[in-house]
Design a protein around this motif. Sequence first.
Motif, PDB file in Angstrom:
ATOM      1  N   PHE A 107       0.877  -1.174   0.000  1.00  0.00           N
ATOM      2  CA  PHE A 107       0.000   0.000   0.000  1.00  0.00           C
ATOM      3  C   PHE A 107       0.908   1.215   0.000  1.00  0.00           C
ATOM      4  CE2 PHE A 107      -1.788   3.533   2.302  1.00  0.00           C
ATOM      5  CZ  PHE A 107      -3.100   3.619   1.876  1.00  0.00           C
ATOM      6  N   PHE A 108       0.598   2.212  -0.823  1.00  0.00           N
ATOM      7  CA  PHE A 108       1.350   3.468  -0.784  1.00  0.00           C
ATOM      8  C   PHE A 108       0.355   4.609  -0.921  1.00  0.00           C
ATOM      9  CE2 PHE A 108       4.076   6.927  -2.079  1.00  0.00           C
ATOM     10  CZ  PHE A 108       5.281   6.686  -1.427  1.00  0.00           C
ATOM     11  N   LEU A 109       0.400   5.520   0.048  1.00  0.00           N
ATOM     12  CA  LEU A 109      -0.553   6.632   0.082  1.00  0.00           C
ATOM     13  C   LEU A 109      -0.656   7.339  -1.271  1.00  0.00           C
ATOM     14  CD1 LEU A 109       0.322   8.460   3.444  1.00  0.00           C
ATOM     15  CD2 LEU A 109      -1.789   7.229   2.926  1.00  0.00           C
ATOM     16  N   ALA A 110      -1.871   7.591  -1.692  1.00  0.00           N
ATOM     17  CA  ALA A 110      -2.157   8.410  -2.879  1.00  0.00           C
ATOM     18  C   ALA A 110      -1.513   7.877  -4.151  1.00  0.00           C
ATOM     19  CB  ALA A 110      -1.754   9.866  -2.646  1.00  0.00           C
ATOM     20  N   THR A 111      -1.492   6.555  -4.276  1.00  0.00           N
ATOM     21  CA  THR A 111      -1.055   5.929  -5.521  1.00  0.00           C
ATOM     22  C   THR A 111      -2.154   4.948  -5.903  1.00  0.00           C
ATOM     23  OG1 THR A 111       1.236   6.127  -4.804  1.00  0.00           O
ATOM     24  CG2 THR A 111       0.795   4.613  -6.614  1.00  0.00           C
ATOM     25  N   PRO A 112      -2.958   5.279  -6.926  1.00  0.00           N
ATOM     26  CA  PRO A 112      -4.138   4.468  -7.204  1.00  0.00           C
ATOM     27  C   PRO A 112      -3.810   2.982  -7.340  1.00  0.00           C
ATOM     28  CG  PRO A 112      -3.691   6.043  -8.992  1.00  0.00           C
ATOM     29  CD  PRO A 112      -2.734   6.330  -7.894  1.00  0.00           C
ATOM     30  N   PRO A 113      -4.641   2.106  -6.783  1.00  0.00           N
ATOM     31  CA  PRO A 113      -5.952   2.406  -6.185  1.00  0.00           C
ATOM     32  C   PRO A 113      -5.885   2.862  -4.725  1.00  0.00           C
ATOM     33  CG  PRO A 113      -5.568   0.038  -6.109  1.00  0.00           C
ATOM     34  CD  PRO A 113      -4.354   0.646  -6.765  1.00  0.00           C
ATOM     35  N   ASP A 114      -4.679   3.070  -4.166  1.00  0.00           N
ATOM     36  CA  ASP A 114      -4.581   3.422  -2.748  1.00  0.00           C
ATOM     37  C   ASP A 114      -4.852   4.908  -2.530  1.00  0.00           C
ATOM     38  OD1 ASP A 114      -3.830   0.801  -2.405  1.00  0.00           O
ATOM     39  OD2 ASP A 114      -1.685   1.241  -2.425  1.00  0.00           O
ATOM     40  N   SER A 115      -5.612   5.185  -1.494  1.00  0.00           N
ATOM     41  CA  SER A 115      -6.019   6.546  -1.202  1.00  0.00           C
ATOM     42  C   SER A 115      -4.955   7.262  -0.362  1.00  0.00           C
ATOM     43  CB  SER A 115      -7.359   6.503  -0.470  1.00  0.00           C
ATOM     44  OG  SER A 115      -8.033   7.718  -0.648  1.00  0.00           O
ATOM     45  N   GLY A 116      -5.047   8.597  -0.299  1.00  0.00           N
ATOM     46  CA  GLY A 116      -4.033   9.399   0.376  1.00  0.00           C
ATOM     47  C   GLY A 116      -4.463   9.925   1.730  1.00  0.00           C
ATOM     48  N   ALA A 117      -3.718  10.900   2.220  1.00  0.00           N
ATOM     49  CA  ALA A 117      -3.877  11.368   3.599  1.00  0.00           C
ATOM     50  C   ALA A 117      -4.303  12.834   3.687  1.00  0.00           C
ATOM     51  CB  ALA A 117      -2.568  11.165   4.354  1.00  0.00           C
ATOM     52  N   LEU A 118      -4.726  13.407   2.572  1.00  0.00           N
ATOM     53  CA  LEU A 118      -5.153  14.810   2.576  1.00  0.00           C
ATOM     54  C   LEU A 118      -6.597  14.866   3.088  1.00  0.00           C
ATOM     55  CD1 LEU A 118      -4.143  17.632   1.837  1.00  0.00           C
ATOM     56  CD2 LEU A 118      -4.778  17.204  -0.510  1.00  0.00           C
ATOM     57  N   ALA A 119      -6.717  14.704   4.408  1.00  0.00           N
ATOM     58  CA  ALA A 119      -8.029  14.591   5.049  1.00  0.00           C
ATOM     59  C   ALA A 119      -7.882  15.072   6.487  1.00  0.00           C
ATOM     60  CB  ALA A 119      -8.483  13.133   5.036  1.00  0.00           C
ATOM     61  N   ARG A 120      -9.010  15.236   7.189  1.00  0.00           N
ATOM     62  CA  ARG A 120      -8.897  15.681   8.586  1.00  0.00           C
ATOM     63  C   ARG A 120      -8.278  14.590   9.449  1.00  0.00           C
ATOM     64  NH1 ARG A 120     -14.126  17.219  11.023  1.00  0.00           N
ATOM     65  NH2 ARG A 120     -14.948  15.735   9.524  1.00  0.00           N
ATOM     66  N   PHE A 121      -8.699  13.343   9.189  1.00  0.00           N
ATOM     67  CA  PHE A 121      -8.153  12.212   9.943  1.00  0.00           C
ATOM     68  C   PHE A 121      -7.693  11.137   8.977  1.00  0.00           C
ATOM     69  CE2 PHE A 121     -10.913  14.263  12.995  1.00  0.00           C
ATOM     70  CZ  PHE A 121     -10.137  14.236  14.156  1.00  0.00           C
ATOM     71  N   HIS A 122      -6.660  10.425   9.395  1.00  0.00           N
ATOM     72  CA  HIS A 122      -6.168   9.322   8.577  1.00  0.00           C
ATOM     73  C   HIS A 122      -5.710   8.205   9.511  1.00  0.00           C
ATOM     74  CE1 HIS A 122      -4.154   7.108   5.426  1.00  0.00           C
ATOM     75  NE2 HIS A 122      -3.087   7.053   6.192  1.00  0.00           N
ATOM     76  N   VAL A 123      -5.998   6.963   9.126  1.00  0.00           N
ATOM     77  CA  VAL A 123      -5.562   5.815   9.932  1.00  0.00           C
ATOM     78  C   VAL A 123      -4.416   5.121   9.194  1.00  0.00           C
ATOM     79  CG1 VAL A 123      -6.241   3.580  10.891  1.00  0.00           C
ATOM     80  CG2 VAL A 123      -7.827   5.517  10.975  1.00  0.00           C
TER      81      VAL A 123
END
Length: 275
Positions: A84-100
Amino acid sequence: VQISMQKVGICGSDVKYWTAGAIGDFIVKGPILLGHEASGIVTKLGPNVKNLKVGDRVAMDPHITCRSCEFCKSGRYNMCPDLFFLATPPDSGALARFHVHAADFVFKLPDNVSFEEGACVEPLSVGLNACRRVGVTMGNHVLITGAGPIGLCSLLVAKAYGAAAICITDIDAKRLEFAKSLGATHTYLIGKDDKPEELGHKIGQLMGGPPHQTIECSGAQFSVDLAVYATRHAGAVGIIGHGPPRVSFPIVTTVAKELDIKGCFRYVNTYVLSR
Ligand SMILES: [Zn+2]
Ligand SMILES: [Zn+2]
């Protein structure tokens, strides 16, 4: 761990996914969040998390890997096939209020490191990985082709590793000016009349001896040629930049000089050292 995001950098790749919808084989097929250069504050812990506390200021290594394949086990987890790698499709990223994120890929920031700097550990990691791959060490001469963010991060790491001379090239004078303020000992503004072979020799003279390592951060054919011609015999060339999917190499020079050509993909085990 759940993290309240504080700073997320916008990378060239984020912009590319936003505007073009793809980078090579990574194609955006559904809604995803962008952002992989990220820092924040721990707000909740999973039941088995021992390395972090609620309230810790942290930066995240964007990887989450399988931890059991040959690459994970041998310390090359950026090569994990089940990644899994943040913000590399299909994996989503962390530009959000909360991230796990997985706790073992989350790192506590020292008090003197800001959230902005925490987010910048990501691009710095790319430079660190490249410097490690080509073996930059004390007293070396290092050529960096391309003075964009990754070129500058490579410059900072090469300097921290004790490089005696660092030359950086670009086609933009303003970028070179900034590179100088960050510690480049030499800069070269590439003009349209420059020929890579001649310029390779010229850069060696400029630096007081040809570079032991070259780190290619532009993706331009010219810079690939320049890297081969400029680098010292038995030296190493790290390739980070990639523009067109195919470029050509001066193969005779590469062979005759016994250059080690090393692909540099993201990074591995950098967050511990970058702190
Ligand atoms: Zn990035
Ligand atoms: Zn793995």
